[in-house]
Design an enzyme around this catalytic site. Structure first.
Site, PDB file in Angstrom:
ATOM      1  N   GLY A  46       0.840  -1.188   0.000  1.00 56.39           N
ATOM      2  CA  GLY A  46       0.000   0.000   0.000  1.00 56.39           C
ATOM      3  C   GLY A  46       0.875   1.237   0.000  1.00 56.39           C
ATOM      4  O   GLY A  46       2.055   1.180   0.352  1.00 56.39           O
ATOM      5  N   GLN A  51       3.043   9.797   1.750  1.00 55.09           N
ATOM      6  CA  GLN A  51       4.305   9.052   1.788  1.00 55.09           C
ATOM      7  C   GLN A  51       5.232   9.414   0.629  1.00 55.09           C
ATOM      8  O   GLN A  51       6.399   9.054   0.629  1.00 55.09           O
ATOM      9  CB  GLN A  51       4.041   7.551   1.784  1.00 55.09           C
ATOM     10  CG  GLN A  51       3.396   7.064   3.065  1.00 55.09           C
ATOM     11  CD  GLN A  51       3.227   5.571   3.035  1.00 55.09           C
ATOM     12  OE1 GLN A  51       2.246   5.067   2.489  1.00 55.09           O
ATOM     13  NE2 GLN A  51       4.185   4.869   3.605  1.00 55.09           N
ATOM     14  N   CYS A  90       5.938  -0.136   7.550  1.00 57.37           N
ATOM     15  CA  CYS A  90       5.548   1.032   6.776  1.00 57.37           C
ATOM     16  C   CYS A  90       6.749   1.513   5.984  1.00 57.37           C
ATOM     17  O   CYS A  90       7.859   1.583   6.526  1.00 57.37           O
ATOM     18  CB  CYS A  90       5.063   2.124   7.730  1.00 57.37           C
ATOM     19  SG  CYS A  90       4.521   3.625   6.904  1.00 57.37           S
ATOM     20  N   LEU A  91       6.529   1.829   4.713  1.00 60.23           N
ATOM     21  CA  LEU A  91       7.630   2.305   3.880  1.00 60.23           C
ATOM     22  C   LEU A  91       8.248   3.587   4.433  1.00 60.23           C
ATOM     23  O   LEU A  91       9.417   3.871   4.184  1.00 60.23           O
ATOM     24  CB  LEU A  91       7.147   2.525   2.446  1.00 60.23           C
ATOM     25  CG  LEU A  91       6.698   1.268   1.692  1.00 60.23           C
ATOM     26  CD1 LEU A  91       6.137   1.634   0.325  1.00 60.23           C
ATOM     27  CD2 LEU A  91       7.828   0.267   1.571  1.00 60.23           C
ATOM     28  N   HIS A 132      -4.602   0.885   7.289  1.00 65.54           N
ATOM     29  CA  HIS A 132      -3.274   1.478   7.453  1.00 65.54           C
ATOM     30  C   HIS A 132      -3.125   2.682   6.514  1.00 65.54           C
ATOM     31  O   HIS A 132      -2.662   3.749   6.928  1.00 65.54           O
ATOM     32  CB  HIS A 132      -2.199   0.414   7.162  1.00 65.54           C
ATOM     33  CG  HIS A 132      -0.799   0.907   7.277  1.00 65.54           C
ATOM     34  ND1 HIS A 132       0.030   0.537   8.315  1.00 65.54           N
ATOM     35  CD2 HIS A 132      -0.058   1.703   6.475  1.00 65.54           C
ATOM     36  CE1 HIS A 132       1.219   1.107   8.145  1.00 65.54           C
ATOM     37  NE2 HIS A 132       1.187   1.821   7.021  1.00 65.54           N
ATOM     38  N   GLU A 133      -3.528   2.507   5.255  1.00 66.00           N
ATOM     39  CA  GLU A 133      -3.382   3.597   4.280  1.00 66.00           C
ATOM     40  C   GLU A 133      -4.332   4.753   4.581  1.00 66.00           C
ATOM     41  O   GLU A 133      -3.944   5.919   4.464  1.00 66.00           O
ATOM     42  CB  GLU A 133      -3.574   3.085   2.853  1.00 66.00           C
ATOM     43  CG  GLU A 133      -2.548   2.052   2.411  1.00 66.00           C
ATOM     44  CD  GLU A 133      -1.101   2.415   2.703  1.00 66.00           C
ATOM     45  OE1 GLU A 133      -0.720   3.606   2.626  1.00 66.00           O
ATOM     46  OE2 GLU A 133      -0.324   1.497   3.029  1.00 66.00           O
ATOM     47  N   HIS A 136      -2.962   6.992   7.156  1.00 70.88           N
ATOM     48  CA  HIS A 136      -1.984   7.957   6.633  1.00 70.88           C
ATOM     49  C   HIS A 136      -2.658   9.248   6.183  1.00 70.88           C
ATOM     50  O   HIS A 136      -2.117  10.332   6.372  1.00 70.88           O
ATOM     51  CB  HIS A 136      -1.227   7.370   5.430  1.00 70.88           C
ATOM     52  CG  HIS A 136      -0.010   6.593   5.791  1.00 70.88           C
ATOM     53  ND1 HIS A 136       1.073   7.148   6.445  1.00 70.88           N
ATOM     54  CD2 HIS A 136       0.313   5.299   5.563  1.00 70.88           C
ATOM     55  CE1 HIS A 136       2.003   6.222   6.608  1.00 70.88           C
ATOM     56  NE2 HIS A 136       1.566   5.084   6.088  1.00 70.88           N
TER      57      HIS A 136
END
Length: 161
Positions: A46, A51, A90-91, A132-133, A136
Site C-alpha cells: 500500500g 508518503q 511502513c515504507l 493502514h493507508e 496515513h
C-alpha cells in the site's frame, strides 16, 4: 510513469490530515500510476500520497490477491467489526515493525480515478492494509497503534502491511 521518493519519518506531511481531492484529471491518473510503480519498486502492499510528499487524500493498496490494485480517492470508513492483531511495517519507517490491533472487517466509500463513487468491503489482511493507508490520510501513523515492536527474526514468512 515514475518512481517517486518515499518520505520517511519525521516529516510534517506524514502527521497532518490531507486535503480532499477535488479534480479528477490526467494529473491525478498519472499520480496514481506513479504511486503504483513506487509501491512495487519498494515492495509495499500500500502507499498513501503523503508518503511521497503529497498532501491529498489518495491511497492505493495491492496485496497481490484477486482484489487487484485498489485505488482510493477521498476514502471514508463507514463500518468496521471484529478484531485482528498482526505485524505491520511502513515504507515511511524502514526496518521498523510492530504488532497492531485493528478491526478484522472494514467497509469503505471512496472514489476511483474517474471520480466515480464506490463501496468496498474487506476482511483480514486486506482490511488491515486499507485501514493502514487511510490512517496515513488522517495523519495517523502505525507507530501510535503498536502494542509491541517486533524483531526481524519474528517476521520470517509473515505477511506484513
Amino acid at each position: 510513469m515514475a518512481i517517486r521518493k518515499i518520505v520517511t519519518y519525521p516529516a510534517e506531511v506524514l502527521e497532518k490530515k490531507c486535503r480532499t481531492v477535488v479534480k479528477f484529471d490526467r494529473k491525478l491518473a498519472k499520480l496514481l500510476d506513479d504511486m503504483y510503480d513506487t509501491m512495487i519498486e519498494y515492495d509495499g502492499v500500500g502507499l498513501a500520497a503523503p508518503q511521497i510528499g503529497i498532501d491529498e487524500r489518495i491511497a492505493i493498496v495491492d496485496i497481490d490477491d484477486e482484489s487487484g490494485t485498489i485505488e482510493m480517492i477521498n476514502p471514508r470508513i463507514t463500518n468496521t467489526s471484529g478484531e485482528q492483531t498482526g505485524p505491520e511495517g511502513c515504507l515511511s519507517f524502514p526496518d521498523l515493525f510492530g504488532e497492531v490491533t485493528r478491526p478484522n472487517y472494514v467497509k469503505i466509500e471512496a472514489f476511483d480515478r474517474k471520480g466515480r463513487k464506490f463501496t468496498l468491503e474487506a476482511e483480514e489482511f486486506l482490511a488491515r492494509a486499507i485501514q493502514h493507508e487511510i490512517d496515513h490520510l488522517d495523519g495517523v501513523l502505525f507507530t501510535s497503534k503498536v502494542s509491541r515492536y517486533l524483531e526481524e527474526d519474528e517476521l520470517k514468512g509473515v505477511e506484513i502491511e
